[in-house]
Motif scaffolding. Sequence first.
Motif, PDB file in Angstrom:
ATOM      1  N   GLY A  66       0.817  -1.200   0.000  1.00  0.00           N
ATOM      2  CA  GLY A  66       0.000   0.000   0.000  1.00  0.00           C
ATOM      3  C   GLY A  66       0.852   1.252   0.000  1.00  0.00           C
ATOM      4  N   SER A  67       1.041   1.835   1.178  1.00  0.00           N
ATOM      5  CA  SER A  67       1.776   3.095   1.279  1.00  0.00           C
ATOM      6  C   SER A  67       3.209   2.990   0.779  1.00  0.00           C
ATOM      7  CB  SER A  67       1.775   3.570   2.735  1.00  0.00           C
ATOM      8  OG  SER A  67       0.467   3.749   3.203  1.00  0.00           O
ATOM      9  N   ALA A  68       3.901   1.898   1.133  1.00  0.00           N
ATOM     10  CA  ALA A  68       5.290   1.754   0.712  1.00  0.00           C
ATOM     11  C   ALA A  68       5.394   1.618  -0.809  1.00  0.00           C
ATOM     12  CB  ALA A  68       5.933   0.554   1.405  1.00  0.00           C
ATOM     13  N   MET A  69       4.500   0.853  -1.426  1.00  0.00           N
ATOM     14  CA  MET A  69       4.521   0.707  -2.876  1.00  0.00           C
ATOM     15  C   MET A  69       4.191   2.031  -3.559  1.00  0.00           C
ATOM     16  SD  MET A  69       5.069  -1.110  -5.518  1.00  0.00           S
ATOM     17  CE  MET A  69       5.196  -2.772  -4.852  1.00  0.00           C
ATOM     18  N   GLY A  70       3.251   2.788  -2.997  1.00  0.00           N
ATOM     19  CA  GLY A  70       2.939   4.095  -3.557  1.00  0.00           C
ATOM     20  C   GLY A  70       4.149   5.011  -3.548  1.00  0.00           C
ATOM     21  N   ALA A  71       4.927   4.964  -2.454  1.00  0.00           N
ATOM     22  CA  ALA A  71       6.145   5.773  -2.376  1.00  0.00           C
ATOM     23  C   ALA A  71       7.169   5.336  -3.413  1.00  0.00           C
ATOM     24  CB  ALA A  71       6.735   5.677  -0.973  1.00  0.00           C
ATOM     25  N   LEU A  72       7.310   4.028  -3.607  1.00  0.00           N
ATOM     26  CA  LEU A  72       8.254   3.516  -4.601  1.00  0.00           C
ATOM     27  C   LEU A  72       7.892   4.015  -5.993  1.00  0.00           C
ATOM     28  CD1 LEU A  72      10.597   1.132  -4.885  1.00  0.00           C
ATOM     29  CD2 LEU A  72       8.705   0.005  -6.048  1.00  0.00           C
ATOM     30  N   LEU A  73       6.612   3.982  -6.326  1.00  0.00           N
ATOM     31  CA  LEU A  73       6.172   4.446  -7.645  1.00  0.00           C
ATOM     32  C   LEU A  73       6.447   5.931  -7.818  1.00  0.00           C
ATOM     33  CD1 LEU A  73       2.792   2.494  -7.862  1.00  0.00           C
ATOM     34  CD2 LEU A  73       4.895   2.000  -9.124  1.00  0.00           C
TER      35      LEU A  73
END
Length: 208
Positions: A66-73
């Motif tokens: 969720g949040s971590a993947m959004g930051a990676l993108l």
Amino acid sequence: MDVDVRLAPASPPDAPEILPAVRVDANHFWMDVPRVGRFLVRNGREMIVEPCPGAPDGDVRAYLLGSAMGALLQQRGLLPLHASAVAVDGRAVAFIAPAGSGKSTIAMHLQHRGHRVICDDICAVEVADGVARLRPGLRNLKLWRASLGAIARTPTGWNRSSPTWTSTVFPSMRPPRIVSSISLRWCCSAGARNRRSRPCLVLKRWAH
């Protein structure tokens, strides 16, 4: 997408604290989720996870994707929308709204009408040559029991998205490999009036 994900101490970076227990700069994202763990995302390539002792795997996975993947993108120059998207006539139609408003439920119903789910919860938008394109992503729909009941399904045999949450992961069909462009649709929450918004403001508000 090449990403190095590993379990290791996730110490806070030397970055501004924009929220309690959240630090962010151009190349770092760090958050400390009580009773779940610490998450560090660096340079769009690396995700370090430090789970709390006894934290359920499902809870850790939910924040990682969720949040971590959004930051990676975001670190990779993509726009991560909090949305669900399906393919309709060769285009991506994304539904954006607050959590619990029915984005995944709409995607589920459209899937049963023959439209393929492209992604759920996080939609990665890439803009190039003046065209916004949606990259296929995580497709398992997170649905409430009431949504499953609407199509006479039961959650038997499917996984809960998290031991401490009440949604169920519903397997979706394989998405199209390439989607050329994206169209946005606003999903209103219960009791809200339908409204029009400038696309740039909508994208800014609903970025993950």
